[in-house]
Design a protein around this motif. Sequence first.
Motif, mmCIF file in Angstrom:
data_model
loop_
_atom_site.group_PDB
_atom_site.id
_atom_site.type_symbol
_atom_site.label_atom_id
_atom_site.label_comp_id
_atom_site.label_asym_id
_atom_site.label_seq_id
_atom_site.Cartn_x
_atom_site.Cartn_y
_atom_site.Cartn_z
ATOM 1 N N SER A 13 1.570 2.507 -9.414
ATOM 2 C CA SER A 13 1.672 3.305 -8.192
ATOM 3 C C SER A 13 2.299 2.474 -7.072
ATOM 4 C CB SER A 13 0.285 3.801 -7.768
ATOM 5 O OG SER A 13 -0.263 4.681 -8.741
ATOM 6 N N ALA A 14 1.898 1.198 -6.976
ATOM 7 C CA ALA A 14 2.485 0.316 -5.963
ATOM 8 C C ALA A 14 3.988 0.162 -6.194
ATOM 9 C CB ALA A 14 1.797 -1.050 -5.994
ATOM 10 N N TRP A 15 4.377 -0.003 -7.445
ATOM 11 C CA TRP A 15 5.804 -0.158 -7.760
ATOM 12 C C TRP A 15 6.576 1.121 -7.449
ATOM 13 C CZ3 TRP A 15 8.956 2.200 -11.529
ATOM 14 C CH2 TRP A 15 10.228 1.633 -11.681
ATOM 15 N N LEU A 16 6.010 2.250 -7.786
ATOM 16 C CA LEU A 16 6.686 3.523 -7.536
ATOM 17 C C LEU A 16 6.888 3.768 -6.039
ATOM 18 C CD1 LEU A 16 4.806 5.658 -10.205
ATOM 19 C CD2 LEU A 16 7.271 5.180 -10.204
ATOM 20 N N ASP A 195 -1.901 -5.884 -0.317
ATOM 21 C CA ASP A 195 -2.263 -4.924 0.724
ATOM 22 C C ASP A 195 -3.492 -4.082 0.398
ATOM 23 O OD1 ASP A 195 -0.183 -5.745 2.300
ATOM 24 O OD2 ASP A 195 1.201 -4.176 1.622
ATOM 25 N N VAL A 196 -4.116 -4.355 -0.739
ATOM 26 C CA VAL A 196 -5.304 -3.593 -1.103
ATOM 27 C C VAL A 196 -6.455 -3.958 -0.167
ATOM 28 C CG1 VAL A 196 -7.130 -3.472 -2.840
ATOM 29 C CG2 VAL A 196 -4.766 -3.153 -3.524
ATOM 30 N N PRO A 197 -7.165 -2.972 0.393
ATOM 31 C CA PRO A 197 -8.292 -3.270 1.296
ATOM 32 C C PRO A 197 -9.472 -3.887 0.551
ATOM 33 C CG PRO A 197 -8.130 -0.912 0.896
ATOM 34 C CD PRO A 197 -6.911 -1.534 0.271
ATOM 35 N N ALA A 254 -8.775 5.010 -6.729
ATOM 36 C CA ALA A 254 -8.075 6.055 -5.986
ATOM 37 C C ALA A 254 -7.828 5.628 -4.543
ATOM 38 C CB ALA A 254 -8.873 7.361 -6.024
ATOM 39 N N GLU A 255 -8.796 4.929 -3.951
ATOM 40 C CA GLU A 255 -8.627 4.458 -2.578
ATOM 41 C C GLU A 255 -7.532 3.401 -2.491
ATOM 42 O OE1 GLU A 255 -9.585 4.032 1.598
ATOM 43 O OE2 GLU A 255 -9.687 5.615 0.076
ATOM 44 N N MET A 256 -7.465 2.504 -3.479
ATOM 45 C CA MET A 256 -6.381 1.524 -3.506
ATOM 46 C C MET A 256 -5.019 2.222 -3.530
ATOM 47 S SD MET A 256 -7.459 -1.454 -6.160
ATOM 48 C CE MET A 256 -9.042 -2.289 -6.140
ATOM 49 N N VAL A 257 -4.881 3.183 -4.418
ATOM 50 C CA VAL A 257 -3.608 3.899 -4.562
ATOM 51 C C VAL A 257 -3.262 4.629 -3.273
ATOM 52 C CG1 VAL A 257 -2.455 5.789 -5.771
ATOM 53 C CG2 VAL A 257 -3.801 4.119 -7.062
ATOM 54 N N ARG A 258 -4.253 5.271 -2.656
ATOM 55 C CA ARG A 258 -4.009 6.011 -1.412
ATOM 56 C C ARG A 258 -3.514 5.081 -0.309
ATOM 57 N NH1 ARG A 258 -5.862 6.781 3.363
ATOM 58 N NH2 ARG A 258 -7.593 5.308 3.091
ATOM 59 N N VAL A 259 -4.178 3.944 -0.135
ATOM 60 C CA VAL A 259 -3.805 3.018 0.927
ATOM 61 C C VAL A 259 -2.409 2.463 0.694
ATOM 62 C CG1 VAL A 259 -4.325 0.766 1.938
ATOM 63 C CG2 VAL A 259 -6.166 2.418 1.551
ATOM 64 N N LEU A 260 -2.119 2.069 -0.546
ATOM 65 C CA LEU A 260 -0.790 1.518 -0.850
ATOM 66 C C LEU A 260 0.307 2.555 -0.591
ATOM 67 C CD1 LEU A 260 -1.675 -0.389 -4.137
ATOM 68 C CD2 LEU A 260 -0.955 -1.448 -1.988
ATOM 69 N N ALA A 261 0.052 3.804 -1.006
ATOM 70 C CA ALA A 261 1.053 4.862 -0.798
ATOM 71 C C ALA A 261 1.244 5.156 0.685
ATOM 72 C CB ALA A 261 0.622 6.121 -1.537
ATOM 73 N N ASP A 262 0.140 5.232 1.431
ATOM 74 C CA ASP A 262 0.246 5.525 2.862
ATOM 75 C C ASP A 262 0.992 4.431 3.607
ATOM 76 O OD1 ASP A 262 -1.108 7.839 2.399
ATOM 77 O OD2 ASP A 262 -3.000 7.192 3.303
ATOM 78 N N ARG A 263 0.707 3.190 3.277
ATOM 79 C CA ARG A 263 1.384 2.077 3.952
ATOM 80 C C ARG A 263 2.866 2.040 3.620
ATOM 81 N NH1 ARG A 263 -3.143 -2.799 3.299
ATOM 82 N NH2 ARG A 263 -4.639 -1.938 4.795
ATOM 83 N N ALA A 264 3.179 2.350 2.365
ATOM 84 C CA ALA A 264 4.592 2.360 1.964
ATOM 85 C C ALA A 264 5.359 3.450 2.702
ATOM 86 C CB ALA A 264 4.705 2.554 0.455
#
Length: 267
Positions: A13-16, A195-197, A254-264
Amino acid sequence: MPCPSATMVVWASAWLHGAAASDDVLDALQVWAEAHEVRTAEDELASRLDLPGPEDSPAGPALLLAALRKAGAARGELVLPVAGDVRGLDGSTEFSRAALHRGEAVVLADAGLGLVPRQPDPAAEGILRWTVFELDDLPPAEHLPIGEAEHGMASAMREAASTLTDLDIAKRRPGVRNEIAETVSSRPNPSWPEDVPQRPLRILQRASEVEAILWAATDDAPGGALSASATRARTDALRPLFDSVRAARRSAIAEMVRVLADRAEQH
């Protein structure tokens, strides 16, 4: 315990989203196996994704990442199915059966794809094979807020401890604390994007500790086996805690993925 699917969900998800390089994803997967192989479950899907089919020589995970992007994947979801709880799966399909057998899988709902890891051969140490499945209609995704998941795990632990004490089957044995610590430390320690919280990381760590306690609680010492009725009572008391550990893991990922996507997306 931590699992390859969780690593794949977060790093892919981070890579995408442009928050990680492909080499970062491949390096993160190394904690689970020296070599990762990829095949699709069906030839038609292989043709569509430019990946090897079920009878072809497997490809490496770099081609899988390219295929996910080609298919329009944006973010993944971790599923941890067990008998009686198959949330996140797509009914009675080959993917669901494989995910249930393994106890973990990656769901990429926006691309209609699922990934299940497994060791291709018991003798093939150091190899993990990812099978790519095309998904049928998925149920609506469930969202469990991370705070609710954390609270649920803590509450379930208190209730289980109280129930076991009331049933007089909460046992103690010398060295159990060391056993628990060794269980936790012996498991793979996956890396996560910078960047993971911290909160989901703490919850994942706590989930691993609670799970180690659970396995210690269900591992009868020689000569200390419980009666059949006491074993059933213990299983019933601990089942909600096992469920809450899985829920906490899913929510943390799911929270990790959400934060990474939002920051990107903000950059």
